[in-house]
Every structure is written in C-alpha cells, then in structure tokens.
Design a protein around this motif. Structure first.
Motif, short mmCIF file in Angstrom:
data_model
loop_
_atom_site.label_atom_id
_atom_site.label_comp_id
_atom_site.label_asym_id
_atom_site.label_seq_id
_atom_site.Cartn_x
_atom_site.Cartn_y
_atom_site.Cartn_z
N SER A 1 0.89 -1.14 -0.06
CA SER A 1 0.10 0.25 0.05
C SER A 1 0.90 1.31 0.03
O SER A 1 2.09 1.59 0.27
N GLN A 2 0.66 2.44 -1.13
CA GLN A 2 0.80 3.28 -0.49
C GLN A 2 0.31 4.15 0.21
O GLN A 2 0.82 5.54 1.03
N ARG A 3 -0.53 3.83 1.14
CA ARG A 3 -0.91 4.33 1.81
C ARG A 3 -0.09 4.12 3.29
O ARG A 3 -0.15 3.21 3.17
N PHE A 4 0.01 5.40 4.27
CA PHE A 4 0.19 5.94 5.36
C PHE A 4 -0.64 4.76 6.55
O PHE A 4 -1.15 5.42 7.01
N GLU A 5 -0.46 3.37 6.76
CA GLU A 5 -1.16 2.86 7.54
C GLU A 5 -1.07 1.35 7.73
O GLU A 5 -0.44 0.82 6.82
N LEU A 6 -1.48 0.46 8.62
CA LEU A 6 -1.11 -0.63 9.05
C LEU A 6 -2.08 -1.01 9.47
O LEU A 6 -2.96 -0.13 10.24
N GLU A 7 -2.94 -2.28 8.82
CA GLU A 7 -3.76 -2.93 9.28
C GLU A 7 -5.47 -2.33 9.45
O GLU A 7 -6.44 -2.09 10.04
N GLY A 8 -5.58 -0.95 8.59
CA GLY A 8 -6.61 -0.66 8.39
C GLY A 8 -6.58 0.56 9.20
O GLY A 8 -7.32 1.73 9.05
N ALA B 1 -5.26 4.66 9.68
CA ALA B 1 -3.97 4.91 8.82
C ALA B 1 -3.40 5.95 10.15
O ALA B 1 -3.99 6.16 11.23
N PHE B 2 -2.83 6.82 9.36
CA PHE B 2 -1.31 6.98 10.31
C PHE B 2 -0.75 8.70 9.57
O PHE B 2 -0.92 8.54 8.53
#
Length: 604
Positions: free
Chosen positions: A282-289, A291-292
């Motif tokens: 994922s290019q999104r800054f997230e972990l296990e759904g 967001a951070f």
C-alpha cells in the motif's frame, strides 16, 4: 595665462587597527578616549556605577545599532524607531555589533530552551527525515510502500522459485462494494469498463489462503447469472495487470510498469501473487486498516495548528485541578486529612468513605502521601468500585456549579496543570508514535529527548548511531545537535532540559543560552558585547566559559565583556578599567592595555 595648479587630493586616512572611541560623554563619562583592538577578547572592568555600561552599551553598541538603522532604506526606517546619537565625537572602525545581555530571551509562552538554541529545529528535521512510526498497539512499523519495495519482494520470490508464474494485481474497491451491496447492474458496468480499457483477467484471492484461481472478465459477463457467479466465488476479485515468470535484471522495467499501473487501478494498493503466496502493498501510510500521519516538519511543530496538541494548543499546560493545591502537605496521610477538599461535615463524607473501604483493597490510609506508590496515588484520583476518587469528586463539583459554594471550592483548587492529552509534550498524539531507531536496537521519541537534561542528552547522542538505512540523512542534524548541546554543557547549563520555558530562566542563564546560540551560528567579523556572563556560574565552570569566548574570538570576531570576575579579567587579551570610583567619582579611564601590563601595575 598660466593654468592654476590642480588641487592635490589628500591621501586617505589609514584604517584604524582597532575600534576608536573618541571623547565619550554619555552619563558620567568624562570625555574619555579608548581604542579596543580587533579580533581580541577585551574585558571592561571597574566598580559598579563607574561607567562601564555607559561606555560599552550606551555608547559603543548604541552607535552600532544607530548606524545599522541609518543604512536601511527610507521605506524600512519608517517602521523603526529613530535612535538618538550617543554623546560621542566619533567611533571609527566599528563592526556590526551584537549585544548579549541579561534580559529574558522571549515573552512568547511557547518559547523553550530547545527553540531558542535552535536544537529543537534540528530535532524536528531529524525525526521528520529518519523517524519511523510504530503502531502503539502492536509495535509494528507503519510504512508506505514504494515501487522499489514491490520489485525487491518479487526478486526475493524469484530466488525461491524461478519457474513459477508471478501475477501483479490490483484490488478493486468499487467492484467489491458492488458485490457486497449485491448491485449487479453496477457490477456489470464496472466489469464492462475494465474490458473496454483492455483488461481481460481477474484473480480471486481468498482470505483463507490457498491457490488463487484466474477468472476471465468476458467469461464472467457471458455467464447466465452474474449474481450467481459472484456469490459462488468467496474470494476478493483483483485485477491482473501482468503475468510473468519472476524476472531477471533485464525484465525489471516491465515489472515496474505493471506495479505503477497497479497503484493507479488499486487506489494506492498493489498485490503480488505466486502460487499460494500473496502479499499486499500500500502507498497509504496505514497499518491493518488504521491510518497514521506520516512524519513531517509540521507534525513536530507545536507553534502551528497542525502539530500542536488540540487541547492545550501547544502550551503543554491547561487550567485544571492542581494536585499540589488538593494535597498541600504531602507528609500527611489520608487518615490525618491530607486531602484538603475532603474536610468539613459534608465533604468529609468522601474521606470517610475511603477510610471505611480501604481494607477491601489494602489502601494504606496511615502512610504519608509522599510515601505512597504510584499505583496508590493513581487509585486515589481515579477511584474503584469501592469508593469514588478525586476525579469523580471534582466532576460532581463541576456539575453543580450553579451553586456558589461549589464554584468557590473549584476556584480554590484550580491552577496550571500538565495537559492530560499530550502529557506536557505540546504535540499531537501522533508525534509520540514516531521513533528514531538506533543501530543497537534502542528507540527514542522526541519527548524523551526533550525531557532529558542537556548533559545526559549530550552524553547519549555523541555516541548514538541510527540504523544504517538512515545514517546519511541523520548525519548532519545529529552533528549540529551534539555541537550545540556541547556549548550548553561548556557554559554550565547541563542541567537544563530542552522543553524548559525561556521565561523561567534567570538573567545569567538567558545570557549564556544566547552565547551558545551565537556560537552555533558561527558568524565572522562581528562585534560581540556581553554583560557579566559569569553571573550565576560556578567557579569551576569559569575556565570553560573562557574557552568558549576564545573560540568566538578565534572565528574572527571582536569580543567585549563587561565583567568583575578575576578569572575572566586575567584571561583577557586587553583590559579597560573605568573609574576610579562610582557615580560622579567615576567616568575616567584608569587603565587600558594588555592584561600583562595591568598585572604588573597591580603587583607594583
């Protein structure tokens, strides 16, 4: 008729070897002439009230500031107060002047030791560049993947099996939503759109694992019932961007293009599938759904609305219940009435309830409050099922503020307290999740560094090494932080923390912090004027102060110090003594010259 002889131009006056002050008459000065040598440490001494400050600050520095203002454009000068010329005939050879006095550093309530010395700015840069966000629940690192990460993973898979087919896929959120909502008409539109854009295959990836079967988009559309085909497949449909045997170095460009296309089609997500192995990126800054916030300079800026704690707005404290007012005498026990608001006939019932229930959870009611463990102190405020704590008591008061006696009681125990949301860090909660990872496995967040004394922090950071991947980005900020912390320690300020408020410092501390900031800026060719920097400094630290003044001088600056301390006078290159007395008995030049000549006069 003979021509008149040409006027001969007078030769230019030679540049002075020092700073010449001619006929200074400010306050009690009696028209004295002084020459201060350039690029030397000059100490101006004398009795209090003899005219030292009149000569150095009210004459020398004031003229330097006046000339600077006069050098500005007329547009800029209209915004500045016009500065009067000091009572002096002339000052020649004057350099750009900078005064380091004992006035407080700043009136801004957000100003701290770290922001004043610019150490905090380098810390912000370091954590923004090299900080790693760790999930507070699991401790796992939060990362936004790049194309290079996906390609590297594919090459690692190639080493395991160089013959099995690799698929680059992208999740289809719109397709999955249509399937969940059983909107078969919308699902058909999405699939037809994919088909028109040249895509032909889907992968059904099951959450339970196992092989991921391939589906043809045309075959799914041609089936008798799209709803039946969708319900019979329990996997999540992913779009296949490319299929290839895990490539060697020559085929990396094709793999990279497929991954870039997957980012677009998958709304920032991509997936690698090879046999039973499935991995999502994922290019999104997230972990296990979840967001951070990605580390950035704004995230660590408590002076701005983005990084500041929403509750205290970056001040670190709020108006709340002050524990020191609630329990003023910590030598008392709960039984002896340590809790001030729990006294009297009515409010004493809260204290009686605690005393009667204490045996049920073994609360030591006869032990002084200062000797209680942190667990019991916290219990006293939060309460439990057997009694209501202080938090519940003050909530009751706030709910009944329509009664004047409750409003009066609340006002007695209110004061500035540490913000409960940020715990005094001044930053939003996300900033505390960003850590700097050491090569030895240690991890530090910004608040831990800010709350350590400068001496301890300097000892930690001078040998601190970040992990190898961050070494190059962290090198320069770490060097600056260690260098400036070293200046603070050399000036005897190793006990200060970086989050200490600037307006809580003494005059001597403020002046030495300004000196440390000046040394960090490494200016050259300037005139520095200091007003008794040894005030509040221990005798053993005087030598370290002298060494720093030498360092400032060796950079190519002229350092003028108004001082009484004998150690600093003896360490000077040039001494000016004003006196002989104070007030109208002073204002005369008693001695001017190298310190060796001064010591001979004193000895004689």
């Amino acid at each position: 008729m003979p021509r008149p002889p040409k006027a001969t131009q007078s030769p230019p006056k030679p540049a002075p070897n020092g700073i010449e002050i001619r006929n200074a008459r400010m306050h009690n000065l009696k028209g004295i002439h002084v020459t201060l040598p350039r690029h030397k440490l000059v100490v101006v001494t004398g009795l209090s009230g003899s005219g030292k400050s009149s000569l150095i600050f009210d004459t020398l520095y004031a003229e330097g500031q006046r000339r600077y203002v006069e050098s500005l454009s007329s547009y800029a000068r209209q915004f500045l107060q016009r500065m009067p010329k000091p009572e002096v005939d002339d000052i020649r050879g004057l350099s750009p002047a900078m005064a380091i006095d004992q006035h407080h550093l700043a009136r801004n309530p957000r100003s701290t030791v770290g922001t004043t010395t610019e150490i905090y700015d380098y810390m912000r840069l370091l954590f923004a560049r090299c900080g790693h966000t760790l999930d507070p629940a699991s401790g796992l690192e939060v990362k936004a993947h790049r194309t290079e990460d996906v390609v590297k993973e594919a090459m690692d898979w190639r080493k395991q099996d160089s013959h099995q087919e690799l698929s680059v896929c992208a999740p289809l959120p719109t397709v999955e939503n249509a399937r969940v909502q059983e909107n078969w008409e919308l699902l058909q539109q999405h699939l037809e759109d994919l088909l028109q854009r040249g895509y032909t295959r889907l992968k059904s990836i099951r959450s339970t694992g196992g092989e991921s079967p391939m589906l043809g988009i045309q075959e799914v559309l041609d089936s008798k019932s799209l709803a039946k085909a969708s319900k019979s497949d329990t996997g999540h449909w992913h779009l296949v961007l490319d299929r290839l045997v895990p490539p060697d170095q020559e085929g990396l460009s094709r793999l990279s293009e497929a991954v870039e296309q997957a980012w677009v089609e998958g709304d920032g997500q991509a997936c690698l599938v090879m046999g039973r192995m499935v991995k999502t990126f994922s290019q999104r800054f997230e972990l296990e759904g979840k967001a951070f916030e990605a580390p950035s300079l704004q995230l660590f800026n408590f002076s701005g609305p983005y990084g500041a704690c929403p509750r205290c707005e970056g001040f670190g404290s709020i108006l709340g219940i002050d524990p020191d007012l609630v329990i003023p005498d910590k030598r008392r026990s709960v039984y002896d009435g340590a809790i001030a608001p729990w006294k009297g006939e009515k409010m004493g019932e809260w204290n009686e309830a605690l005393i009667h229930a204490a045996a049920k959870f073994r609360f030591p009611i006869h032990k002084p409050y200062q000797e209680l463990s942190d667990e019991f102190k916290s219990l006293l405020w939060k309460g439990n099922k057997h009694f209501e704590g202080l938090d519940a008591f003050f909530r009751m008061l706030e709910e009944n503020t329509y009664k004047i006696q409750y409003r009066v009681m609340l006002s007695r125990y209110r004061g500035k307290t540490t913000c409960p949301d940020c715990q005094g860090t001044r930053l939003r909660q996300d900033a505390s999740w960003v850590h700097l990872l050491g090569e030895d496995g240690t991890r530090w967040n910004l608040h831990q560094w800010m709350t350590q004394p400068a001496g301890d922090l300097w000892a930690l950071l001078k040998n601190f090494k970040v992990q190898a991947s961050d070494a190059e980005a962290a090198r320069r900020p770490l060097e600056e932080i260690v260098r400036r912390l070293g200046y603070l320690c050399d000036l005897g300020l190793e006990y200060l923390t970086m989050h200490r408020l600037s307006n809580s410092l003494s005059g001597g501390e403020s002046q030495r912090i300004k000196l440390a900031t000046t040394l960090g800026s490494s200016l050259v060719g300037s005139l520095y004027i200091l007003d008794e920097p040894s005030i509040g400094l221990h005798q053993r630290d005087s030598l370290r102060l002298v060494q720093l003044l030498y360092k400032l001088r060796d950079l190519g600056n002229t350092v003028v110090v108004v001082e009484h301390e004998p150690d600093l006078i003896l360490a000077a290159d040039h001494v000016v003594d004003i006196g002989p007395g104070a007030g109208h008995l002073g204002g005369n030049l008693v001695f001017e010259g190298p310190v060796s000549a001064c010591s001979r006069i004193v000895t004689a």
